[in-house]
Design a protein around this motif. Sequence first.
Motif, PDB file in Angstrom:
ATOM      1  N   PRO A   1       0.801  -1.234   0.000  1.00 10.89           N
ATOM      2  CA  PRO A   1       0.000   0.000   0.000  1.00 10.89           C
ATOM      3  C   PRO A   1       0.828   1.276   0.000  1.00 10.89           C
ATOM      4  O   PRO A   1       0.520   2.224  -0.728  1.00 10.89           O
ATOM      5  CB  PRO A   1      -0.846  -0.126   1.273  1.00 10.89           C
ATOM      6  CG  PRO A   1      -0.929  -1.592   1.531  1.00 10.89           C
ATOM      7  CD  PRO A   1       0.389  -2.142   1.098  1.00 10.89           C
ATOM      8  N   VAL A   2       1.894   1.320   0.792  1.00 13.41           N
ATOM      9  CA  VAL A   2       2.701   2.538   0.865  1.00 13.41           C
ATOM     10  C   VAL A   2       3.377   2.816  -0.469  1.00 13.41           C
ATOM     11  O   VAL A   2       3.342   3.944  -0.989  1.00 13.41           O
ATOM     12  CB  VAL A   2       3.743   2.432   1.998  1.00 13.41           C
ATOM     13  CG1 VAL A   2       4.690   3.617   1.965  1.00 13.41           C
ATOM     14  CG2 VAL A   2       3.044   2.339   3.354  1.00 13.41           C
ATOM     15  N   ALA A   3       3.999   1.785  -1.059  1.00 10.86           N
ATOM     16  CA  ALA A   3       4.670   1.970  -2.338  1.00 10.86           C
ATOM     17  C   ALA A   3       3.670   2.321  -3.431  1.00 10.86           C
ATOM     18  O   ALA A   3       3.955   3.152  -4.310  1.00 10.86           O
ATOM     19  CB  ALA A   3       5.436   0.699  -2.713  1.00 10.86           C
TER      20      ALA A   3
ATOM     21  N   VAL B   1       5.762  13.371  -3.070  1.00  9.87           N
ATOM     22  CA  VAL B   1       6.197  14.268  -4.148  1.00  9.87           C
ATOM     23  C   VAL B   1       7.090  13.540  -5.136  1.00  9.87           C
ATOM     24  O   VAL B   1       6.997  13.753  -6.343  1.00  9.87           O
ATOM     25  CB  VAL B   1       6.930  15.487  -3.550  1.00  9.87           C
ATOM     26  CG1 VAL B   1       7.559  16.334  -4.652  1.00  9.87           C
ATOM     27  CG2 VAL B   1       5.957  16.329  -2.732  1.00  9.87           C
ATOM     28  N   ALA B   2       7.968  12.676  -4.655  1.00  8.85           N
ATOM     29  CA  ALA B   2       8.912  11.993  -5.534  1.00  8.85           C
ATOM     30  C   ALA B   2       9.365  10.683  -4.898  1.00  8.85           C
ATOM     31  O   ALA B   2       9.301  10.510  -3.684  1.00  8.85           O
ATOM     32  CB  ALA B   2      10.116  12.887  -5.833  1.00  8.85           C
ATOM     33  N   LYS B   3       9.852   9.792  -5.755  1.00  7.27           N
ATOM     34  CA  LYS B   3      10.440   8.534  -5.285  1.00  7.27           C
ATOM     35  C   LYS B   3      11.949   8.653  -5.379  1.00  7.27           C
ATOM     36  O   LYS B   3      12.496   9.010  -6.426  1.00  7.27           O
ATOM     37  CB  LYS B   3       9.942   7.358  -6.126  1.00  7.27           C
ATOM     38  CG  LYS B   3      10.508   6.011  -5.681  1.00  7.27           C
ATOM     39  CD  LYS B   3       9.818   4.851  -6.379  1.00  7.27           C
ATOM     40  CE  LYS B   3      10.101   4.852  -7.865  1.00  7.27           C
ATOM     41  NZ  LYS B   3       9.509   3.670  -8.529  1.00  7.27           N
ATOM     42  N   VAL B   4      12.639   8.351  -4.289  1.00  7.97           N
ATOM     43  CA  VAL B   4      14.087   8.476  -4.217  1.00  7.97           C
ATOM     44  C   VAL B   4      14.670   7.096  -3.953  1.00  7.97           C
ATOM     45  O   VAL B   4      14.255   6.408  -3.016  1.00  7.97           O
ATOM     46  CB  VAL B   4      14.511   9.466  -3.112  1.00  7.97           C
ATOM     47  CG1 VAL B   4      16.028   9.609  -3.086  1.00  7.97           C
ATOM     48  CG2 VAL B   4      13.838  10.819  -3.314  1.00  7.97           C
ATOM     49  N   GLU B   5      15.642   6.688  -4.773  1.00 10.03           N
ATOM     50  CA  GLU B   5      16.246   5.364  -4.658  1.00 10.03           C
ATOM     51  C   GLU B   5      17.763   5.485  -4.668  1.00 10.03           C
ATOM     52  O   GLU B   5      18.331   6.353  -5.336  1.00 10.03           O
ATOM     53  CB  GLU B   5      15.792   4.463  -5.804  1.00 10.03           C
ATOM     54  CG  GLU B   5      14.290   4.226  -5.865  1.00 10.03           C
ATOM     55  CD  GLU B   5      13.878   3.470  -7.110  1.00 10.03           C
ATOM     56  OE1 GLU B   5      13.376   2.342  -6.984  1.00 10.03           O
ATOM     57  OE2 GLU B   5      14.076   4.014  -8.224  1.00 10.03           O
TER      58      GLU B   5
ATOM     59  N   GLY C   1      27.406   7.318  -3.480  1.00  7.45           N
ATOM     60  CA  GLY C   1      27.429   8.768  -3.546  1.00  7.45           C
ATOM     61  C   GLY C   1      26.374   9.375  -4.442  1.00  7.45           C
ATOM     62  O   GLY C   1      26.291  10.602  -4.550  1.00  7.45           O
ATOM     63  N   TRP C   2      25.542   8.536  -5.074  1.00  2.00           N
ATOM     64  CA  TRP C   2      24.500   9.026  -5.981  1.00  2.00           C
ATOM     65  C   TRP C   2      23.172   8.369  -5.639  1.00  2.00           C
ATOM     66  O   TRP C   2      23.117   7.313  -5.022  1.00  2.00           O
ATOM     67  CB  TRP C   2      24.839   8.711  -7.439  1.00  2.00           C
ATOM     68  CG  TRP C   2      25.994   9.489  -7.990  1.00  2.00           C
ATOM     69  CD1 TRP C   2      27.321   9.222  -7.792  1.00  2.00           C
ATOM     70  CD2 TRP C   2      25.918  10.651  -8.807  1.00  2.00           C
ATOM     71  NE1 TRP C   2      28.089  10.147  -8.441  1.00  2.00           N
ATOM     72  CE2 TRP C   2      27.265  11.040  -9.083  1.00  2.00           C
ATOM     73  CE3 TRP C   2      24.885  11.408  -9.341  1.00  2.00           C
ATOM     74  CZ2 TRP C   2      27.575  12.143  -9.865  1.00  2.00           C
ATOM     75  CZ3 TRP C   2      25.179  12.502 -10.131  1.00  2.00           C
ATOM     76  CH2 TRP C   2      26.520  12.871 -10.380  1.00  2.00           C
ATOM     77  N   CYS C   3      22.102   9.006  -6.069  1.00  5.28           N
ATOM     78  CA  CYS C   3      20.759   8.426  -5.973  1.00  5.28           C
ATOM     79  C   CYS C   3      19.946   8.877  -7.174  1.00  5.28           C
ATOM     80  O   CYS C   3      20.344   9.783  -7.911  1.00  5.28           O
ATOM     81  CB  CYS C   3      20.067   8.834  -4.667  1.00  5.28           C
ATOM     82  SG  CYS C   3      19.647  10.591  -4.582  1.00  5.28           S
ATOM     83  N   THR C   4      18.815   8.231  -7.399  1.00  9.21           N
ATOM     84  CA  THR C   4      17.918   8.624  -8.480  1.00  9.21           C
ATOM     85  C   THR C   4      16.632   9.178  -7.890  1.00  9.21           C
ATOM     86  O   THR C   4      16.144   8.682  -6.867  1.00  9.21           O
ATOM     87  CB  THR C   4      17.583   7.443  -9.408  1.00  9.21           C
ATOM     88  OG1 THR C   4      16.942   6.413  -8.636  1.00  9.21           O
ATOM     89  CG2 THR C   4      18.842   6.890 -10.048  1.00  9.21           C
ATOM     90  N   LEU C   5      16.107  10.193  -8.526  1.00 12.76           N
ATOM     91  CA  LEU C   5      14.852  10.818  -8.103  1.00 12.76           C
ATOM     92  C   LEU C   5      13.871  10.751  -9.263  1.00 12.76           C
ATOM     93  O   LEU C   5      14.216  11.115 -10.398  1.00 12.76           O
ATOM     94  CB  LEU C   5      15.095  12.262  -7.678  1.00 12.76           C
ATOM     95  CG  LEU C   5      13.874  13.069  -7.222  1.00 12.76           C
ATOM     96  CD1 LEU C   5      14.241  14.016  -6.092  1.00 12.76           C
ATOM     97  CD2 LEU C   5      13.280  13.878  -8.385  1.00 12.76           C
ATOM     98  N   THR C   6      12.669  10.273  -8.984  1.00  8.73           N
ATOM     99  CA  THR C   6      11.601  10.187  -9.989  1.00  8.73           C
ATOM    100  C   THR C   6      10.423  11.009  -9.495  1.00  8.73           C
ATOM    101  O   THR C   6       9.929  10.789  -8.389  1.00  8.73           O
ATOM    102  CB  THR C   6      11.162   8.732 -10.218  1.00  8.73           C
ATOM    103  OG1 THR C   6      12.301   7.950 -10.575  1.00  8.73           O
ATOM    104  CG2 THR C   6      10.127   8.656 -11.331  1.00  8.73           C
TER     105      THR C   6
END
Length: 332
Positions: free
Chosen positions: A237-239, A273-277, A282-287
């Motif tokens: 549900p959360v995802a 607002v956004a999904k952060v993975e 040292g890096w991440c992706t934001l959708t």
Amino acid sequence: MRSLPDATTTEKSRRGGTATTERVLRLLALLQRRPSWTATELAAELGVTDRSVRRDVERLRALGYPVHATAGVGGGYQLGAGTRLPPLLLDDEEAIATAVSLRLASGGTVAGTGEAALRALAKLDQVMPPRLRSEVRAVHGATDTLVGPGTEIDADLLVTLARACRDAVRVRFRYAARNGEERERTVEPVRMVATRHRWYLMAFDVDRDDWRTFRLDRMHDATATTWRFRPREHPDPVAYVQRATSEAPYRHLARVRLRATATRVRELVPPQVAKVEEAEEGWCTLTAGGDDLDWLAMHIARLGFETEVLDPPELREAAQRLAHHLAAMATR
């Protein structure tokens, strides 16, 4: 002539009554700790016989506590719901957590609960031991509640949906879409998800034969039906709510790499607002989704991290326009 009891007999009787009272209170605490106990388990915990457990259960019932007994293998004693709310026994951690939660609820987003939370907090404070009261007041004195722009939710609606989720019954309600159009919806509710400013319901939409999310502030006339349903396999549900609120409804879906940890970015970007993975070290992706690429470029730039645009290519053009406007603003 009947002789009067001597002092020793009176003292023994008093001690016996005190021990019984303490044991009954311990029994109540055990019944509140988990859903079901066998008589043997309770007797072992209390250090008495099964017969004493049965007598103490009757004492609790006489005080208004609805203790249910189930016979047979796997049976036992269970504290049920009665016609009124009996006193609760809270340990130190539970009392502090309850008091702090009530303090936050007094300024929350559920309509009508603020005053009730304050009344409950006053009652709890009245019976709380001084050592716990001082700890709770220390937390209160060091905390302020910043009420955001969230929409208040009717408490009755929350209760209706919560019971429907628990009992697996369908719910019917009127729902206003983003364009303002209202329609009746019938759903099989699974879970409510609360974000910083809004409440959502994840449910299976019977008419659309698919999973959907619904904002509670757009619902009205919600009614739990008598139609019970068999729970389906469902997404987390959360995802699911996070994806539905941060990606699905928008015209554009932006994906970027940021030179920062996912933990750091999540401190700045709410999950709705956004999904952060996490990505490479040292890096991440934001959708994130949006109806305007210029708006997306501006908010991504405001995060202040080194950024690489992954998708869509038009986001780079929006970033160039933003850079031109900022450069012009800085030189004028």
